[in-house]
Design an enzyme around this catalytic site. Structure first.
Site, PDB file in Angstrom:
ATOM      1  N   ARG A 180      73.179   2.925 -43.103  1.00  0.00           N
ATOM      2  CA  ARG A 180      74.371   3.908 -42.995  1.00  0.00           C
ATOM      3  C   ARG A 180      75.214   3.960 -42.044  1.00  0.00           C
ATOM      4  O   ARG A 180      75.805   4.913 -41.613  1.00  0.00           O
ATOM      5  CB  ARG A 180      73.538   5.227 -42.716  1.00  0.00           C
ATOM      6  N   SER A 229      72.343  13.898 -48.835  1.00  0.00           N
ATOM      7  CA  SER A 229      71.451  13.767 -47.466  1.00  0.00           C
ATOM      8  C   SER A 229      72.063  14.398 -46.340  1.00  0.00           C
ATOM      9  O   SER A 229      73.090  13.749 -45.977  1.00  0.00           O
ATOM     10  CB  SER A 229      70.669  12.494 -47.427  1.00  0.00           C
ATOM     11  N   GLU A 299      74.249  12.574 -41.253  1.00  0.00           N
ATOM     12  CA  GLU A 299      74.603  11.611 -42.347  1.00  0.00           C
ATOM     13  C   GLU A 299      75.904  12.028 -42.902  1.00  0.00           C
ATOM     14  O   GLU A 299      76.658  11.463 -43.173  1.00  0.00           O
ATOM     15  CB  GLU A 299      73.523  11.348 -43.355  1.00  0.00           C
TER      16      GLU A 299
END
Length: 307
Positions: A180, A229, A299
């Site tokens: 990520r 998320s 995130e």
């Protein structure tokens, strides 16, 4: 058609003329999935990459620039965003199947649209993009992934413009991908990317995409005002399990709530502010830290100023 200029002294008067649209005090909430947040001091919608490059080459160095996509993984704070917010639109949505089982896409193209185009061309390996609710620009910048695959697994190269409007072609290695995270310079604005797939049967590819869709609909609150998320999965853990164990499932603050269905999702129940959502996220982080000793990392990208 040139953008209109304000009559009063303002940031927009310092900006170069463009072929696209420059809008002062532009509400950003409608451009995000959470539907919260303040306004952009100036919102710029370039017509195409040439329009964007010309703007970047001429914009004063002291003007802050922020790039947003479709707002699926974005929280705009209530005080709004200073400077120029750049939103890529129709001129960056092209998708083309190439020889060698490759797909080239503009960075405003939706991830799901890229997966669909690959399937229609008999190109396998990009089905996972069906499970990412965003655009290709976000996938490049965050190494977007789902269902055991990530952007780093399929990217051939990305085209970007720097703060001076100069064009750069970055290979997969140039992106310095980790989980990520993209290690490419933050001031680069991605405009196009090429992905590598493999030969596949259209019906089998479609079946895998349908399976991904069914899993998402069964396990995620995708029909609510959410932002995808919320936290990255810490190494060796799943965020939703840590949040659940810390008593976070269903937790509320103002109009914000931790999803009952999947507790790594925050929801705007209808009247939430950006502060409600961010403060709830911080409370979740504090509870998880106290319960398990693990520090959750956001995130969701948060931009702008708090009021």
């Amino acid at each position: 058609m040139m953008a209109a200029r304000a009559t009063s002294s303002s940031l927009i008067e310092r900006l170069p003329l463009v072929r696209g649209e420059l809008v002062e005090n532009a509400p950003l909430a409608p451009l995000t999935w959470f539907r919260v947040g303040g306004a952009a001091e100036v919102l710029f919608r370039p017509v195409d990459a040439d329009d964007l490059a010309a703007f970047l080459a001429a914009v004063p160095d002291d003007v802050p620039l922020t790039v947003i996509g479709v707002g699926s993984n974005l929280l705009v704070r209530d005080g709004g965003v200073a400077g120029v917010v750049i939103r890529l639109g129709r001129g960056f949505m092209q998708i083309e199947a190439l020889p060698g089982h490759r797909v080239r896409a503009g960075t405003a193209a939706l991830d799901v649209a890229v997966a669909r185009a690959a399937q229609e061309a008999g190109i396998a390996g990009l089905e996972f993009y069906r499970g990412i609710p965003g655009s290709i620009g976000g996938a490049l910048r965050m190494n977007g992934g789902a269902y055991l695959r990530e952007t780093k697994d399929v990217l051939v190269e990305a085209v970007a413009l720097d703060r001076k409007g100069r064009r750069h072609v970055l290979t997969n290695a140039d992106m310095h991908y980790t989980y990520r995270h993209c290690g490419a310079p933050e001031d680069l604005i991605f405009v196009e990317a090429t992905f590598q797939g493999e030969a596949g049967d259209k019906a089998e590819i479609l079946a895998r995409m349908d399976e991904i869709t069914a899993k998402r609909e069964a396990s995620q609150p995708i029909r609510t005002r959410t932002g995808g998320s919320t936290f990255k999965n810490p190494e060796g853990h799943k965020s939703w399990q840590l949040i659940d164990a810390a008593g976070g499932r269903g937790l509320r603050r103002g109009g914000a709530q931790v999803s009952e269905l999947h507790c790594n999702f925050l929801i705007n129940t209808g009247e939430a502010t950006a502060a409600d959502l961010e403060d709830l996220g911080e409370e979740v982080r504090a509870r998880v830290k106290a319960r398990s000793g693990v520090t959750l990392e956001w995130e969701i990208k948060r931009i702008g100023e708090r009021t």
